[in-house]
Design an enzyme around this catalytic site. Sequence first.
Site, PDB file in Angstrom:
ATOM      1  N   LYS A  67       0.814  -1.213   0.000  1.00 42.16           N
ATOM      2  CA  LYS A  67       0.000   0.000   0.000  1.00 42.16           C
ATOM      3  C   LYS A  67       0.854   1.272   0.000  1.00 42.16           C
ATOM      4  O   LYS A  67       0.335   2.365  -0.220  1.00 42.16           O
ATOM      5  CB  LYS A  67      -0.948   0.009   1.195  1.00 42.16           C
ATOM      6  CG  LYS A  67      -2.021  -1.069   1.088  1.00 42.16           C
ATOM      7  CD  LYS A  67      -3.005  -1.011   2.244  1.00 42.16           C
ATOM      8  CE  LYS A  67      -4.081  -2.071   2.113  1.00 42.16           C
ATOM      9  NZ  LYS A  67      -3.560  -3.436   2.365  1.00 42.16           N
TER      10      LYS A  67
HETATM   11  C1  LIG Z   1      -4.266  -4.523   1.695  1.00 41.44           C
HETATM   12  C2  LIG Z   1      -3.557  -5.852   1.603  1.00 41.44           C
HETATM   13  C3  LIG Z   1      -4.009  -6.902   0.760  1.00 41.44           C
HETATM   14  C4  LIG Z   1      -5.299  -6.805  -0.039  1.00 41.44           C
HETATM   15  O1  LIG Z   1      -5.225  -5.868  -1.066  1.00 41.44           O
HETATM   16  P1  LIG Z   1      -6.544  -5.324  -1.754  1.00 41.44           P
HETATM   17  O2  LIG Z   1      -6.093  -4.264  -2.669  1.00 41.44           O
HETATM   18  O3  LIG Z   1      -7.409  -4.800  -0.646  1.00 41.44           O
HETATM   19  O4  LIG Z   1      -7.179  -6.470  -2.459  1.00 41.44           O
HETATM   20  C5  LIG Z   1      -3.259  -8.063   0.686  1.00 41.44           C
HETATM   21  N1  LIG Z   1      -2.139  -8.215   1.419  1.00 41.44           N
HETATM   22  C6  LIG Z   1      -1.672  -7.243   2.228  1.00 41.44           C
HETATM   23  C7  LIG Z   1      -0.446  -7.493   3.008  1.00 41.44           C
HETATM   24  C8  LIG Z   1      -2.350  -6.026   2.356  1.00 41.44           C
HETATM   25  O5  LIG Z   1      -1.898  -5.084   3.193  1.00 41.44           O
END
Ligand SMILES: *Cc1c(COP(=O)(O)O)cnc(C)c1O
Length: 443
Positions: free
Chosen positions: A107
Amino acid sequence: MKYYSTNGQAPIADLEKAVVKGLAEDRGLYMPEEIYKLPQAFFDDIQNMKFQDIAYNVASNFFGDDVDGDALQDLVYDTLSFDCPVVKVTDQIYALELFHGPTLAFKDVGARFMARLLRYFTSLSGSTSNLINVLVATSGDTGSAVANGFLGVEGIHVYVLYPKGKVSPIQECQFTTLGKNITAIEVDGVFDDCQALVKSAFMDQELNEHMKLTSANSINVARFLPQAFYYFNAYARMKALGLADQLVMCVPSGNFGNICSALFGHQMGLPIKRFIAANNANDIFYKYLQTGKYEPRASVQTLANAMDVGAPSNFARILNLYSENGQLTPEATHHRITNLISGATYKDEQIRKTMQQCYEETGYVLDPHGACGYQALKDGLKPGEIGVFCETAHPAKFKEKVDDILGTDIEIPARLKAFMEGQKQSVEMSKEFADFKAYLMKQ
Ligand SMILES: *Cc1c(COP(=O)(O)O)cnc(C)c1O
């Protein structure tokens, strides 16, 4: 570029409005009116380009009308100050490591890009009194990515609301030790209370007249679209190895923002053969693929907790994309989606087994989220295909779980250690909106 709402009832927005508002007035998600194909020459040469330049080309395709070229280039280069390498795990399976950013989870890129884009728009308006206040509620990972993405960005202040005693110490230190323009608010309640406080704040007229409020939710176009950079870069690196002809991209998914950005990439011409969305026990999308029915329900807790989502917020975007904004029937849309995307779902027991097996057979340490992706490729790849799965977080972010499952003592990267040595600073808050409002009115 203009943006419309998936619910079709809100006015068309420009990029600045879509980014500042996040969600459209009709509660729909913003979609770009056009997804331009990138030229063949770009794909012909992509294996010779570096990550930042690939990303700049992709960014120009989306944001080029709205952000001045040099500024956009700076923005992309500054966002991508770390690499996202593709690492071989087996002959047929490669890991796309998205965890080399400041908070060791994927993210980071979206949060950093959004912060810089907001900064760009506020600097254009030239007003110094126009401080933007970002409110974000977190159960752990989003808060750290947003706080670090916005850290030190002029003209923006971030308030991270988190439930007291309910986030892990490793997560907590990633947003409580930063200082500067980041304020951590420790709410005496659960995650839902934090979210309720944020929602009430956005709806409170007096507060909104007092200060400019915005959210950094993952549905924001400035947060999810830049994730498309990853997939172009992964394709380039695999092409350089001569392995890109039958590429299957597998994305461990929760709110489906990450895979959605990959699908936008595909619409821009990225030659990925097909996609796999890997779920943990929260299998709402998996069920949709099997039955054509989308039935959200309460999430269940799993080892891969960043994917514990019962109503994936970006599902509406995927439907909108493949129904051509509602022009196709639900059946035709489902048919198009299942032709391109397949699903997988794994319970905790399987996640553990996968982590152990992968470690024993290859030496590669999976985190619980990446484990879903790896296993989905193991189960789903056909002869001749090469699979790339996203390793969405560094295993050290889940050190206790990983060590417990693998019997290891994995090393904590230096930048994670640095957070853990910082001084915690937080503002204690009750879960009553009146208290939160009184606090914000004094800022
Ligand atoms: C946010 C997250 C996900 C999921 O991603 P999305 O975009 O919500 O599908 C998967 N793994 C980790 C470690 C995350 O922080």
